[in-house]
Design an enzyme around this catalytic site. Structure first.
Site, PDB file in Angstrom:
ATOM      1  NE  ARG A  63      -3.817   0.158   0.540  1.00 30.19           N
ATOM      2  CZ  ARG A  63      -4.717  -0.201  -0.401  1.00 30.19           C
ATOM      3  NH1 ARG A  63      -4.769   0.445  -1.565  1.00 30.19           N
ATOM      4  NH2 ARG A  63      -5.540  -1.206  -0.174  1.00 30.19           N
ATOM      5  NE  ARG A  89      -2.777  -4.807  -6.547  1.00 32.83           N
ATOM      6  CZ  ARG A  89      -3.641  -4.095  -5.838  1.00 32.83           C
ATOM      7  NH1 ARG A  89      -3.316  -2.899  -5.393  1.00 32.83           N
ATOM      8  NH2 ARG A  89      -4.843  -4.561  -5.568  1.00 32.83           N
ATOM      9  CG  HIS A 159      -2.478   2.559  -7.985  1.00 38.62           C
ATOM     10  ND1 HIS A 159      -2.503   3.425  -6.929  1.00 38.62           N
ATOM     11  CD2 HIS A 159      -3.697   1.963  -8.004  1.00 38.62           C
ATOM     12  CE1 HIS A 159      -3.676   3.346  -6.336  1.00 38.62           C
ATOM     13  NE2 HIS A 159      -4.416   2.465  -6.968  1.00 38.62           N
ATOM     14  CG  ASP A 203     -12.113   5.582  -7.378  1.00 33.65           C
ATOM     15  OD1 ASP A 203     -11.355   5.689  -8.361  1.00 33.65           O
ATOM     16  OD2 ASP A 203     -12.389   4.490  -6.835  1.00 33.65           O
ATOM     17  CD  GLU A 261      -4.339   5.161  -9.542  1.00 33.28           C
ATOM     18  OE1 GLU A 261      -4.596   4.180 -10.248  1.00 33.28           O
ATOM     19  OE2 GLU A 261      -4.975   5.450  -8.508  1.00 33.28           O
TER      20      GLU A 261
END
Ligand code: BG6
Length: 289
Positions: A63, A89, A159, A203, A261
């Site tokens: 994270r 990832r 990201h 978002d 991103e």
């Protein structure tokens, strides 16, 4: 073949890590996920944000830093039980190059090829490379090569979690004029007219090939996010309730980060023919204000 003059040492959770300290910047990279977790140019606060609750373990995403979301962005395209943001990832990449030069720059390259595990999740043959150029700027270039015999489509994102002093005072410029998908409501919204500001969970997928810049008045700096091979820019802050729902995100950490991103979102995937490749890139740079 591996070319390296930078030692790989144990990092958080015992995962292998590259620590690159030069006159230009301090950088930390984990081959797990090909994950850049730190980039701090000389005389600057860290540019990348990492949660104090981040998990460093095989199979888990980290994270913070720059997770590589690939070969799908967001939920699995067909399987609701599939992992979000693909498997790059959480995969262990192979370190190919890690070289540091006398001028303070460094270059790192990692690769990931299809294997039995990836083919059960996504039935395609590929070679993925992340090239990382480190110095007074940070450039990531993610190249997807189709090594199979049929075309495939991907969505993807670098990201990037940026560190900010206070999200409420953070502004983003450069997205004016871009339409966006609000991922919280599913609505396609008309062009952003003003600087982007933050006062709630955000978002959004902006439909733009242009870069943007984050202004941080408290840290007296602008972080520029340039990009290439990218049709969309995702902007995300979980705010209070979503931060509280995530085990690897501290409840009080949301004011200190913003994701910007460089992406190719699922609404406009990239199709790659056999033998062809595609590169998604982003470059971060910092100016004092
Ligand atoms: C963002 C998405 O890119 O990533 C959000 O737009 C998502 O919807 C966020 O919540 C974090 O995703 P994850 O899988 O790392 O928790």
């Amino acid at each position: 073949m591996q070319t390296t003059n930078i030692p790989v040492i144990p990092g958080a959770g015992g995962l292998p890590r590259l620590l690159i300290e030069t006159d230009l910047a301090q950088t930390e990279i984990y081959p797990h996920g090909a994950h850049v977790t730190r980039w701090q140019p000389r005389d600057q606060a860290p540019v990348l944000w990492v949660s104090d609750k981040a998990v460093f373990a095989e199979g888990s995403p980290i994270r913070g830093g720059v997770p590589v979301c690939w070969p799908w962005f967001g939920p699995h395209p067909t399987n609701p039980a599939g992992k979000a943001h693909g498997f790059a990832r959480t995969s262990s990449w192979t370190l190919r190059t890690a070289t540091q030069s006398g001028d303070g720059s460094a270059h790192v390259a990692l690769t990931l090829a299809d294997n039995a595990a990836t083919r059960t999740l996504w039935p395609h043959e590929f070679m993925l490379e992340l090239a990382i150029d480190i110095g007074a700027t940070l450039t990531l270039a993610l190249t997807t090569r189709n090594t199979g015999s049929a075309p495939f489509a991907i969505s993807e994102a670098l990201h990037t979690y940026l560190s900010v002093a206070d999200i409420a005072q953070t502004r983003v410029r450069g997205l004016q004029g871009a339409r966006y998908l609000d991922q919280l409501t599913g609505a396609q919204l008309p062009q952003e007219q003003l600087l982007t500001t933050f006062s709630a969970e955000t978002d959004r997928v902006y439909h733009t090939q242009a870069g943007c810049a984050l202004t941080d008045p408290l840290l007296r700096r602008e972080i520029h996010v340039a990009k290439r091979g990218s049709d969309s820019t995702v902007v995300w802050n979980p705010w209070i309730a979503k931060a509280a729902r995530m085990a690897d995100f501290g409840d009080d950490e949301w004011p200190g980060m913003l994701c910007i991103e460089a992406a190719n979102a699922p609404g406009a995937p990239v199709t790659i023919a056999p033998g062809e490749s595609h590169t998604l890139g982003t470059t971060l740079s910092v100016n004092g204000t």
